[in-house]
Structures are given as structure tokens and as C-alpha cells.
Design a protein around this motif. Structure first.
Motif, PDB file in Angstrom:
ATOM      1  N   GLU A  83       1.024  -1.131  -0.064  1.00 19.36           N
ATOM      2  CA  GLU A  83       0.062  -0.168   0.132  1.00 19.36           C
ATOM      3  C   GLU A  83       0.651   1.423  -0.056  1.00 19.36           C
ATOM      4  N   TYR A 107      -0.299   9.974  -5.181  1.00 21.08           N
ATOM      5  CA  TYR A 107       0.600   9.030  -5.808  1.00 21.08           C
ATOM      6  C   TYR A 107      -0.285   8.047  -6.509  1.00 21.08           C
ATOM      7  N   TYR A 122      -6.117  -8.782  -7.210  1.00 20.66           N
ATOM      8  CA  TYR A 122      -4.915  -9.257  -7.892  1.00 20.66           C
ATOM      9  C   TYR A 122      -3.635  -9.134  -7.113  1.00 20.66           C
ATOM     10  N   PHE A 125      -1.568  -4.772  -8.153  1.00 19.49           N
ATOM     11  CA  PHE A 125      -2.614  -4.025  -8.426  1.00 19.49           C
ATOM     12  C   PHE A 125      -2.471  -2.597  -8.526  1.00 19.49           C
ATOM     13  N   GLN A 127      -3.136   1.473  -7.300  1.00 17.73           N
ATOM     14  CA  GLN A 127      -3.763   2.257  -6.634  1.00 17.73           C
ATOM     15  C   GLN A 127      -3.452   3.891  -6.965  1.00 17.73           C
ATOM     16  N   VAL A 130      -4.543   9.554  -1.954  1.00 17.52           N
ATOM     17  CA  VAL A 130      -4.130  10.984  -1.569  1.00 17.52           C
ATOM     18  C   VAL A 130      -3.831  10.849   0.150  1.00 17.52           C
ATOM     19  N   GLY A 286      -9.037   6.865   5.539  1.00 17.69           N
ATOM     20  CA  GLY A 286      -9.777   7.280   6.825  1.00 17.69           C
ATOM     21  C   GLY A 286      -8.371   8.017   7.373  1.00 17.69           C
ATOM     22  N   PHE A 305      -7.023   8.670   1.489  1.00 17.42           N
ATOM     23  CA  PHE A 305      -7.687   7.162   1.006  1.00 17.42           C
ATOM     24  C   PHE A 305      -6.829   6.784  -0.313  1.00 17.42           C
ATOM     25  N   GLY A 308      -8.593   1.564  -6.129  1.00 16.31           N
ATOM     26  CA  GLY A 308      -8.258   0.606  -6.912  1.00 16.31           C
ATOM     27  C   GLY A 308      -8.313   0.717  -8.475  1.00 16.31           C
ATOM     28  N   ARG A 311     -10.293  -2.000 -10.218  1.00 18.36           N
ATOM     29  CA  ARG A 311     -11.629  -2.326  -9.835  1.00 18.36           C
ATOM     30  C   ARG A 311     -12.658  -0.915 -10.793  1.00 18.36           C
TER      31      ARG A 311
HETATM   32  P1  HAM Z   1      -6.754  -0.560   1.403  1.00 18.28           P
HETATM   33  O1  HAM Z   1      -8.363  -0.749   1.703  1.00 18.28           O
HETATM   34  O2  HAM Z   1      -6.172  -1.676   1.639  1.00 18.28           O
HETATM   35  O3  HAM Z   1      -6.475   0.764   1.824  1.00 18.28           O
HETATM   36  O4  HAM Z   1      -6.794  -0.429  -0.335  1.00 18.28           O
HETATM   37  C1  HAM Z   1      -7.522   0.622  -0.981  1.00 18.28           C
HETATM   38  C2  HAM Z   1      -8.126   0.080  -2.254  1.00 18.28           C
HETATM   39  O5  HAM Z   1      -7.026  -0.651  -2.967  1.00 18.28           O
HETATM   40  C3  HAM Z   1      -9.381  -0.925  -2.088  1.00 18.28           C
HETATM   41  O6  HAM Z   1     -10.416  -0.384  -1.690  1.00 18.28           O
HETATM   42  C4  HAM Z   1      -9.265  -1.715  -3.534  1.00 18.28           C
HETATM   43  O7  HAM Z   1     -10.083  -0.645  -4.273  1.00 18.28           O
HETATM   44  C5  HAM Z   1      -8.001  -1.551  -3.847  1.00 18.28           C
HETATM   45  N1  HAM Z   1      -7.191  -2.926  -3.349  1.00 18.28           N
HETATM   46  C6  HAM Z   1      -6.762  -3.411  -2.545  1.00 18.28           C
HETATM   47  N2  HAM Z   1      -6.299  -4.645  -2.673  1.00 18.28           N
HETATM   48  C7  HAM Z   1      -6.289  -5.102  -4.043  1.00 18.28           C
HETATM   49  C8  HAM Z   1      -6.108  -6.104  -4.829  1.00 18.28           C
HETATM   50  N3  HAM Z   1      -5.543  -7.094  -4.080  1.00 18.28           N
HETATM   51  N4  HAM Z   1      -6.560  -5.906  -5.923  1.00 18.28           N
HETATM   52  C9  HAM Z   1      -7.117  -4.917  -6.496  1.00 18.28           C
HETATM   53  N5  HAM Z   1      -7.452  -3.960  -5.829  1.00 18.28           N
HETATM   54  C10 HAM Z   1      -7.102  -3.750  -4.559  1.00 18.28           C
HETATM   55  C11 HAM Z   1      -5.073   0.986   1.808  1.00 18.28           C
HETATM   56  O8  HAM Z   1      -4.381   0.737   0.853  1.00 18.28           O
HETATM   57  C12 HAM Z   1      -4.874   2.389   2.491  1.00 18.28           C
HETATM   58  N6  HAM Z   1      -3.346   2.760   2.317  1.00 18.28           N
HETATM   59  C13 HAM Z   1      -5.593   3.584   2.086  1.00 18.28           C
HETATM   60  C14 HAM Z   1      -5.543   4.996   2.798  1.00 18.28           C
HETATM   61  C15 HAM Z   1      -4.640   5.775   2.117  1.00 18.28           C
HETATM   62  N7  HAM Z   1      -5.881   5.183   4.023  1.00 18.28           N
HETATM   63  C16 HAM Z   1      -5.357   6.389   4.402  1.00 18.28           C
HETATM   64  N8  HAM Z   1      -4.524   6.676   3.317  1.00 18.28           N
END
Ligand code: HAM
Length: 431
Positions: A83, A107, A122, A125, A127, A130, A286, A305, A308, A311
Motif C-alpha cells: 500500500e 500518488y 490481484y 494491482f 492504486q 491521497v 480514513g 484514501f 483501486g 476495480r
Molecule cells: P486498502 O483498503 O487496503 O487501503 O486499499 C484501498 C483500495 O485498493 C481498495 O479499496 C481496493 O479498491 C484496492 N485494492 C486493495 N487490494 C487490492 C487487490 N488485491 N486487488 C485489487 N485492488 C485492490 C489502503 O491501501 C490504504 N493505504 C488507504 C489509505 C490511504 N488510507 C489512508 N490513506
């Protein structure tokens, strides 16, 4: 023949037919970030393993089961980033970006998690994320949510996504709630599945996230974190809700939304859709007011946030919301009909591109019979072929052949071509 080597499961090639839609999506995002005053940051794909362990949390699925971790040649433990938030905090701290200042960063790029691949999930994937630093009020939470809402509006997706919202409160309130929750789960131990029993000691809040239907009734009656919030977090949440109301953004308060990463405090949210099956969260994030300090800095409030891209692209395709400009079609195929016309066609192409920067024109290369040249023109997907042969060369003209419409072809003087092509670029049909 030797055996073909294939891509790694869950890691996809982005083929030429798909890239125009990705570019369209990325262009929309880049433009939007600039309009909200967010600056791009790019960080390495590989970081020290400790960074993710310390931020995402030792007892999360990501750290326990999903990271691509390896030793490099120096014996250091490195990890492909699962992430972007942790890397962003690390970079911001390392370069002094958080010292007495606020930052609004974004980013994009690949992330890696060893999950079971399925539609919308996947192992590599992409992302777009922000992160806003140095602001503790709910105004910035609201702004990041509005930014994402505007993107859905721009893409035509707004009516297909739902905003789910919750507050996780302060770490102290959450710790107290955790005890209450554990007592409740212990009283219902017989209903807990194996995974939940394991989480009872490590990460009991995550039990609330369980989709196991046998536990649904028990979970519905579980004590709600929302009822155990500290006064300040409660007020923060209420002010956020009021701002969203004022902006006319509908939301559902989901008291069981806890997120799978440990760094959150107060606001958490997810944008979900029912159009993609089980992988319906397209964007999530969040507030994480404790993370900067946890990673060695002075306390700095932060919120962000990530969405993906796979998606969202899938959603645009599923809902048939791919605009023509995201299909990457050529406007014009420049077709010299013989060797002698090649130079003229080549130069005509250059002249057109100089005057009409929007025009997408491809030159026929590689010779071939008249029939095969025309076939290639058709296959190119262009709307129009510009034919140049002996006659056209002699009179300084060009023949317009309509490849997608039932229309007589037409011969024009080359100097009139620009005027004839302009309506094509404005999305009109020709005069
Ligand atoms: P996360 O919920 O783990 O949050 O991932 C954010 C989004 O990345 C998910 O809602 C989904 O759309 C996409 N995603 C996650 N895993 C996969 C996967 N295996 N394949 C495809 N899409 C995927 C974060 O990563 C946090 N860093 C978000 C954040 C930023 N919170 C605060 N700042």
C-alpha cells in the motif's frame, strides 16, 4: 520449441487495447488533483519490511499473510509495498515535508499483496492515493471525500457507488471498547468461527468485518464502537457528517466498518458498489493521526484514501461508461497506394499533425497490394482513410474514404484538408 514463460498469477499485463481507458482514467485523476491543490509524490516500490510491520500492524492479514518479503543481497529484509500510505509518511518524514507545514499529496502506482486472485483482486494491482498531513479538523476529511465524489461524477459513476462512514475514535476509547467487545464475544464463543477465535486475542475489532452468515445475528447485536466514542471524536464525526450534509453527499453510517489496517483513528470510509460482485470496495481510507509519530516523527494528524484502478476500470466497462475518447481510436489512416506516393503521404501526415495537434493519424507502412492496404486501413479502426496515388499526386489532391460510414468517397485539394478534418476532431460528422 522451448516452453513459454508466463506471467506470475495475479499479475497482469496491460494490453494496448486496454491502455486508452487507463490513460483516460489517469488523466482525469491528474487533472482533478491539480484542481484541489494536491502535489504528486513518487516513492520506491520496495521498502524496508519494518516500515510496513510498524504501520499496517503485525497482526493484520496484509502483514501476516500477504506481503512479498525477501532478503536482498546484503541480507536486509525488504518488501514490495502492499500500500502507499506508509511509504508516503516515510518519505515525507525523511525529507522534512511535515515540519511546521501542511501537505496535500497524491500518488499512483503498483502495490503487491499475495491474496487469492479473483475478479477485482490481484497480486499486483494499482492504486491512486491521497494523503493530507498537518490538518486535524473534519474539514479536510470532508474535502478528500468530496474530491473522490467529484471523480465519480466526472466518470459518470456517482449513482453506482455508496459512501460508508464510521469513526474509530481515539486509541484510548478504542482500547476500552475492545475490552467490552472481547467480553461480548467470549459470551458468544460457541458462535465464533475458527478465524474469529484466533482474532479474539490478536485483533478482535476485525471480527466485526466477518462475512460468515452463521455469525451475522450475533454480530448485529454486538456493542457498537459508535456508542463508545470519546467526546472529541464524537464531535469530530458529527462535524464531518454536517459538512457532508451541506455538500449534499449521501452516506451510510456503518458501525461495523473497521478497515484492515491498524493505523486508523477517528474517520474511516469506503466507497462501495454492488456492480462488481464480492470485490466491491473501489476506494477506501480514513484518518491516521498516530502514524507519523509511530514512524518516528512528531505527532502530525493525517487523513487519506486510496482507490483501486483495476476495480474502477472494470466498473466503467461493466456499466458501459467508457467514452469514445477512452477507446483510443485513430482519426485518420494515411494510405499511400504505391511506392511513389509514400513520401507525399509521410509529409502530409507531418503537416496535419503540426496544424491539428489533436489529430490521431497513422501512416501505412510496409507496402502490400491495394487490397491488403485497404484491409489494413479498415483494421486500424480509423474513421477515415486518406488515399494518395498517381492521380492525387498529379493534381495535389487527396481522396477521403469513409471507413465507418456509408458515404461516397470524396476528392479534395490537399490545402483544403485541414478545414475538412476540423469538424471530425470536434466530434461532428463532415460537411
Ligand atoms: P486498502 O483498503 O487496503 O487501503 O486499499 C484501498 C483500495 O485498493 C481498495 O479499496 C481496493 O479498491 C484496492 N485494492 C486493495 N487490494 C487490492 C487487490 N488485491 N486487488 C485489487 N485492488 C485492490 C489502503 O491501501 C490504504 N493505504 C488507504 C489509505 C490511504 N488510507 C489512508 N490513506
Amino acid at each position: 520449441m522451448s516452453k513459454k514463460i508466463q506471467a506470475i498469477r495475479g499479475m497482469n499485463d496491460l494490453l494496448p487495447a486496454q491502455s486508452p481507458l487507463w490513460q483516460y482514467f489517469e488523466d482525469q485523476v491528474r487533472d482533478l488533483m491539480a484542481r484541489y491543490g494536491y502535489d504528486e509524490i513518487r516513492t520506491p516500490i520496495v521498502e524496508q519490511t519494518a516500515l510496513f510491520k510498524r504501520s499496517i500492524g503485525e497482526v493484520t492479514d496484509i502483514v501476516e499473510k500477504e506481503m512479498y518479503t525477501f532478503e536482498d543481497r546484503n541480507g536486509d529484509s525488504l518488501t514490495l509495498r502492499p500500500e502507499g500510505t506508509a511509504s508516503c509518511v516515510r518519505a515525507a518524514l525523511e525529507h522534512g515535508l511535515l515540519h511546521n507545514q501542511t501537505q496535500r499529496l497524491w500518488y499512483q502506482g503498483p502495490m503487491f499483496r499475495h491474496e487469492r486472485p479473483q475478479k477485482g483482486r490481484y497480486r499486483q494491482f494499482h492504486q491512486i492515493g491521497v494523503e493530507a498531513f498537518g490538518l486535524e479538523g473534519p474539514d479536510i476529511d470532508a474535502e478528500t471525500i468530496l474530491l473522490s465524489a467529484r471523480l465519480w461524477q466526472q466518470l459518470g459513476l456517482f449513482e453506482y457507488v455508496t459512501l460508508e462512514l464510521n469513526s474509530l475514535g481515539s486509541p484510548e476509547a478504542r482500547a476500552a471498547y475492545r475490552d467490552t467487545l472481547v467480553s461480548y464475544f467470549e459470551a458468544h464463543h460457541d458462535v465464533l468461527d475458527e478465524d474469529s477465535r484466533r482474532r479474539l486475542t490478536s485483533n478482535p475489532l476485525r471480527i466485526l468485518d466477518s462475512k460468515n452468515p452463521d455469525m451475522a445475528a450475533m454480530l448485529a447485536d454486538a456493542p457498537r464502537l459508535m456508542d463508545h466514542l470519546d467526546a472529541e471524536s464524537k464531535e469530530h464525526f458529527e462535524r464531518l457528517c454536517a459538512l457532508l450534509d451541506a455538500a449534499d453527499i449521501a452516506y451510510e453510517i456503518n458501525p461495523r466498518l473497521v478497515r484492515g489496517l491498524d493505523y486508523y483513528s477517528r474517520t474511516v470510509f469506503e466507497w462501495t458498489t454492488t456492480a462488481l460482485g464480492s470485490q466491491g470496495t473501489v476506494c477506501a481510507g480514513g484518518r491516521y493521526d498516530g502514524l507519523v509519530e509511530q514512524l518516528g516523527g512528531k505527532p502530525v494528524p493525517a487523513v487519506g484514501f486510496a482507490m483501486g484502478i483495476e476495480r474502477l476500470v472494470l466498473l466503467l466497462e461493466t456499466l458501459d461508461l467508457v467514452p469514445d475518447e477512452a477507446r483510443g481510436a485513430l482519426d485518420v489512416y494515411l494510405l499511400p497506394m504505391d511506392e511513389a506516393s509514400t513520401a507525399t503521404a509521410l509529409l502530409l501526415g507531418e503537416r496535419l499533425r503540426e496544424t491539428l495537434p489533436e489529430l490521431r493519424a497513422q501512416l501505412h507502412c510496409g507496402g502490400g497490394s491495394f487490397k491488403s492496404r485497404l484491409k489494413k486501413a479498415d483494421k486500424s479502426g480509423a474513421r477515415l482513410a486518406l488515399l494518395l496515388g498517381e492521380d492525387e499526386l498529379a493534381e495535389g489532391s487527396v481522396t477521403l474514404k469513409y471507413l465507418r460510414e456509408e458515404r461516397e468517397q470524396q476528392r479534395l485539394r490537399q490545402e483544403d484538408l485541414i478545414a475538412a478534418l476540423t469538424p471530425l476532431l470536434e466530434g461532428e460528422s463532415f460537411a
